[in-house]
Motif scaffolding. Structure first.
Motif, PDB file in Angstrom:
ATOM      1  N   GLU A  37      18.961 -57.456  -9.900  1.00 34.55           N
ATOM      2  CA  GLU A  37      19.018 -57.609  -8.448  1.00 34.55           C
ATOM      3  C   GLU A  37      17.720 -57.213  -7.749  1.00 34.55           C
ATOM      4  OE1 GLU A  37      22.377 -55.395  -7.054  1.00 34.55           O
ATOM      5  OE2 GLU A  37      23.798 -56.571  -8.227  1.00 34.55           O
ATOM      6  N   ILE A  38      16.770 -56.669  -8.487  1.00 30.84           N
ATOM      7  CA  ILE A  38      15.549 -56.199  -7.824  1.00 30.84           C
ATOM      8  C   ILE A  38      14.436 -57.236  -7.908  1.00 30.84           C
ATOM      9  CG2 ILE A  38      16.166 -53.783  -8.225  1.00 30.84           C
ATOM     10  CD1 ILE A  38      13.961 -53.652 -10.335  1.00 30.84           C
ATOM     11  N   ASP A  39      13.425 -57.036  -7.093  1.00 32.04           N
ATOM     12  CA  ASP A  39      12.264 -57.931  -7.027  1.00 32.04           C
ATOM     13  C   ASP A  39      11.613 -58.043  -8.406  1.00 32.04           C
ATOM     14  OD1 ASP A  39       9.969 -59.302  -6.377  1.00 32.04           O
ATOM     15  OD2 ASP A  39       9.483 -58.046  -4.649  1.00 32.04           O
ATOM     16  N   GLU A  40      11.131 -59.241  -8.719  1.00 33.96           N
ATOM     17  CA  GLU A  40      10.535 -59.550 -10.023  1.00 33.96           C
ATOM     18  C   GLU A  40       9.396 -58.608 -10.401  1.00 33.96           C
ATOM     19  OE1 GLU A  40      11.511 -61.415 -13.033  1.00 33.96           O
ATOM     20  OE2 GLU A  40      12.565 -62.167 -11.303  1.00 33.96           O
ATOM     21  N   LYS A  41       8.539 -58.238  -9.429  1.00 31.90           N
ATOM     22  CA  LYS A  41       7.385 -57.395  -9.770  1.00 31.90           C
ATOM     23  C   LYS A  41       7.826 -56.010 -10.215  1.00 31.90           C
ATOM     24  CE  LYS A  41       6.387 -56.022  -4.997  1.00 31.90           C
ATOM     25  NZ  LYS A  41       5.420 -56.081  -3.920  1.00 31.90           N
ATOM     26  N   TYR A  42       8.912 -55.489  -9.647  1.00 34.81           N
ATOM     27  CA  TYR A  42       9.423 -54.185 -10.057  1.00 34.81           C
ATOM     28  C   TYR A  42      10.134 -54.297 -11.401  1.00 34.81           C
ATOM     29  CZ  TYR A  42       8.622 -53.092  -5.124  1.00 34.81           C
ATOM     30  OH  TYR A  42       8.066 -52.928  -3.883  1.00 34.81           O
ATOM     31  N   LEU A  60       8.564 -53.492 -18.973  1.00 38.17           N
ATOM     32  CA  LEU A  60       7.424 -53.237 -19.858  1.00 38.17           C
ATOM     33  C   LEU A  60       7.267 -51.750 -20.144  1.00 38.17           C
ATOM     34  CD1 LEU A  60       4.822 -55.758 -18.412  1.00 38.17           C
ATOM     35  CD2 LEU A  60       5.967 -55.889 -20.635  1.00 38.17           C
ATOM     36  N   ARG A  61       7.465 -50.922 -19.135  1.00 34.03           N
ATOM     37  CA  ARG A  61       7.246 -49.477 -19.285  1.00 34.03           C
ATOM     38  C   ARG A  61       8.358 -48.805 -20.084  1.00 34.03           C
ATOM     39  NH1 ARG A  61       5.248 -45.672 -20.961  1.00 34.03           N
ATOM     40  NH2 ARG A  61       5.116 -43.681 -19.922  1.00 34.03           N
ATOM     41  N   TYR A  62       9.606 -49.033 -19.692  1.00 33.07           N
ATOM     42  CA  TYR A  62      10.700 -48.260 -20.265  1.00 33.07           C
ATOM     43  C   TYR A  62      11.463 -48.946 -21.392  1.00 33.07           C
ATOM     44  CZ  TYR A  62       9.672 -45.243 -16.365  1.00 33.07           C
ATOM     45  OH  TYR A  62       9.021 -44.418 -15.487  1.00 33.07           O
ATOM     46  N   TYR A  63      11.344 -50.268 -21.514  1.00 37.16           N
ATOM     47  CA  TYR A  63      12.057 -50.948 -22.583  1.00 37.16           C
ATOM     48  C   TYR A  63      11.134 -51.456 -23.680  1.00 37.16           C
ATOM     49  CZ  TYR A  63      16.245 -50.423 -19.924  1.00 37.16           C
ATOM     50  OH  TYR A  63      17.304 -49.872 -19.268  1.00 37.16           O
ATOM     51  N   GLN A  64       9.880 -51.698 -23.330  1.00 34.13           N
ATOM     52  CA  GLN A  64       8.917 -52.125 -24.340  1.00 34.13           C
ATOM     53  C   GLN A  64       7.930 -51.016 -24.682  1.00 34.13           C
ATOM     54  OE1 GLN A  64       9.146 -54.961 -25.967  1.00 34.13           O
ATOM     55  NE2 GLN A  64      10.848 -55.694 -24.734  1.00 34.13           N
ATOM     56  N   ASP A  65       8.009 -49.883 -23.975  1.00 38.59           N
ATOM     57  CA  ASP A  65       7.178 -48.701 -24.223  1.00 38.59           C
ATOM     58  C   ASP A  65       5.672 -48.954 -24.099  1.00 38.59           C
ATOM     59  OD1 ASP A  65       9.341 -46.980 -24.624  1.00 38.59           O
ATOM     60  OD2 ASP A  65       9.487 -47.540 -26.736  1.00 38.59           O
ATOM     61  N   TYR A  66       5.286 -49.839 -23.205  1.00 40.96           N
ATOM     62  CA  TYR A  66       3.865 -50.033 -22.937  1.00 40.96           C
ATOM     63  C   TYR A  66       3.377 -48.929 -22.007  1.00 40.96           C
ATOM     64  CZ  TYR A  66       3.656 -54.640 -25.067  1.00 40.96           C
ATOM     65  OH  TYR A  66       3.669 -55.673 -25.966  1.00 40.96           O
ATOM     66  N   CYS A  79      -3.628 -56.610 -13.238  1.00 37.66           N
ATOM     67  CA  CYS A  79      -3.679 -55.936 -11.940  1.00 37.66           C
ATOM     68  C   CYS A  79      -4.152 -54.493 -12.154  1.00 37.66           C
ATOM     69  CB  CYS A  79      -2.321 -55.976 -11.249  1.00 37.66           C
ATOM     70  SG  CYS A  79      -1.032 -55.021 -12.064  1.00 37.66           S
ATOM     71  N   PRO A  80      -4.550 -53.810 -11.079  1.00 39.84           N
ATOM     72  CA  PRO A  80      -5.024 -52.429 -11.227  1.00 39.84           C
ATOM     73  C   PRO A  80      -3.909 -51.475 -11.684  1.00 39.84           C
ATOM     74  CG  PRO A  80      -5.625 -53.340  -9.072  1.00 39.84           C
ATOM     75  CD  PRO A  80      -4.693 -54.313  -9.718  1.00 39.84           C
ATOM     76  N   GLU A  81      -4.314 -50.415 -12.377  1.00 40.28           N
ATOM     77  CA  GLU A  81      -3.354 -49.411 -12.845  1.00 40.28           C
ATOM     78  C   GLU A  81      -2.602 -48.793 -11.674  1.00 40.28           C
ATOM     79  OE1 GLU A  81      -4.883 -46.508 -15.632  1.00 40.28           O
ATOM     80  OE2 GLU A  81      -6.041 -48.054 -16.664  1.00 40.28           O
ATOM     81  N   GLY A  82      -3.278 -48.595 -10.560  1.00 44.62           N
ATOM     82  CA  GLY A  82      -2.634 -48.028  -9.374  1.00 44.62           C
ATOM     83  C   GLY A  82      -1.479 -48.895  -8.889  1.00 44.62           C
ATOM     84  N   THR A  83      -1.648 -50.193  -8.960  1.00 45.07           N
ATOM     85  CA  THR A  83      -0.578 -51.121  -8.569  1.00 45.07           C
ATOM     86  C   THR A  83       0.604 -50.987  -9.516  1.00 45.07           C
ATOM     87  OG1 THR A  83      -2.206 -52.659  -7.676  1.00 45.07           O
ATOM     88  CG2 THR A  83      -0.028 -53.556  -8.156  1.00 45.07           C
ATOM     89  N   VAL A  84       0.311 -50.858 -10.799  1.00 44.49           N
ATOM     90  CA  VAL A  84       1.377 -50.683 -11.789  1.00 44.49           C
ATOM     91  C   VAL A  84       2.156 -49.400 -11.487  1.00 44.49           C
ATOM     92  CG1 VAL A  84       1.893 -50.273 -14.230  1.00 44.49           C
ATOM     93  CG2 VAL A  84       0.176 -51.981 -13.585  1.00 44.49           C
ATOM     94  N   LYS A  85       1.438 -48.303 -11.250  1.00 44.77           N
ATOM     95  CA  LYS A  85       2.094 -47.027 -10.948  1.00 44.77           C
ATOM     96  C   LYS A  85       2.955 -47.141  -9.694  1.00 44.77           C
ATOM     97  CE  LYS A  85      -1.566 -44.177 -12.967  1.00 44.77           C
ATOM     98  NZ  LYS A  85      -2.640 -43.220 -12.672  1.00 44.77           N
TER      99      LYS A  85
END
Length: 187
Positions: free
Chosen positions: A122-127, A133-139, A150-156
């Motif tokens: 239900e959430i926006d694609e970018k989130y 990628l972070r919590y299910y693929q452990d990147y 994209c910049p690391e700051g944007t990812v954070k």
């Protein structure tokens, strides 16, 4: 890792067998990611196949062998999003889709995980993308930044905002602090 690098170099030179071995190493991760996006086994397989085809066609353009995994994940994400845009409809989880998910080695999924999957859808694609990628693929954050270009700051920022949106979606579902650990994949 050294063996994988050798296979990547061979694949870049046109060795189809080496490419096939690389795909074999990555297939489970790729399929899971495609399934999360497409929410349907058949469509996930189509996205997976299209990803493999596109990767095979453009393997010679891979600039840095060390980033093969992130490169192919990026192709898969782009293919998934493109396919969803072409369909121009969002498939919400319903009983049929949940049954399909159960057939894909989901027997160990709990109600909590199903609630989380519903909230993620239900959430926006970018989130959704950065959280998967972070919590299910452990990147790591730097790896995600490379994948998403994209910049690391944007990812954070997107991870942080995505977690907040998920908390809002799951508010009332769980009354204790499990909600945070559920969202961060620690259940």
């Amino acid at each position: 890792m050294e063996e994988k690098l050798k296979l990547i170099i061979k694949a870049k030179k046109g060795d189809a067998v080496a490419f096939q071995e690389l795909i074999h190493m990555e297939k489970e991760k790729l399929y899971k990611m495609a399934y999360i996006y497409m929410k349907n086994e058949d469509e996930a397989l189509e996205v997976f196949q299209e990803t493999v085809y596109l990767a095979f066609k453009s393997i010679k353009k891979l600039k840095e062998e060390l980033y093969f995994s992130t490169w192919i994940i990026r192709i898969l994400i782009n293919t998934s999003i493109s396919t969803l845009r072409k369909k121009k409809n969002v498939v919400l989880l319903n009983k049929e889709i949940l049954d399909n998910m159960a057939s894909y080695k989901m027997e160990d999924r709990t109600d909590v995980q199903i609630d989380l999957i519903n909230a993620l859808n239900e959430i926006d694609e970018k989130y959704k993308t950065v959280l998967l990628l972070r919590y299910y693929q452990d990147y790591t954050i730097p790896q995600i930044a490379v994948i998403l270009e994209c910049p690391e700051g944007t990812v954070k920022t997107n991870i942080s905002r995505g977690i907040e949106v998920l908390k809002g979606k799951m508010k009332g579902v769980y009354k204790d602090d499990r909600q945070i650990s559920i969202i961060q994949g620690r259940v």
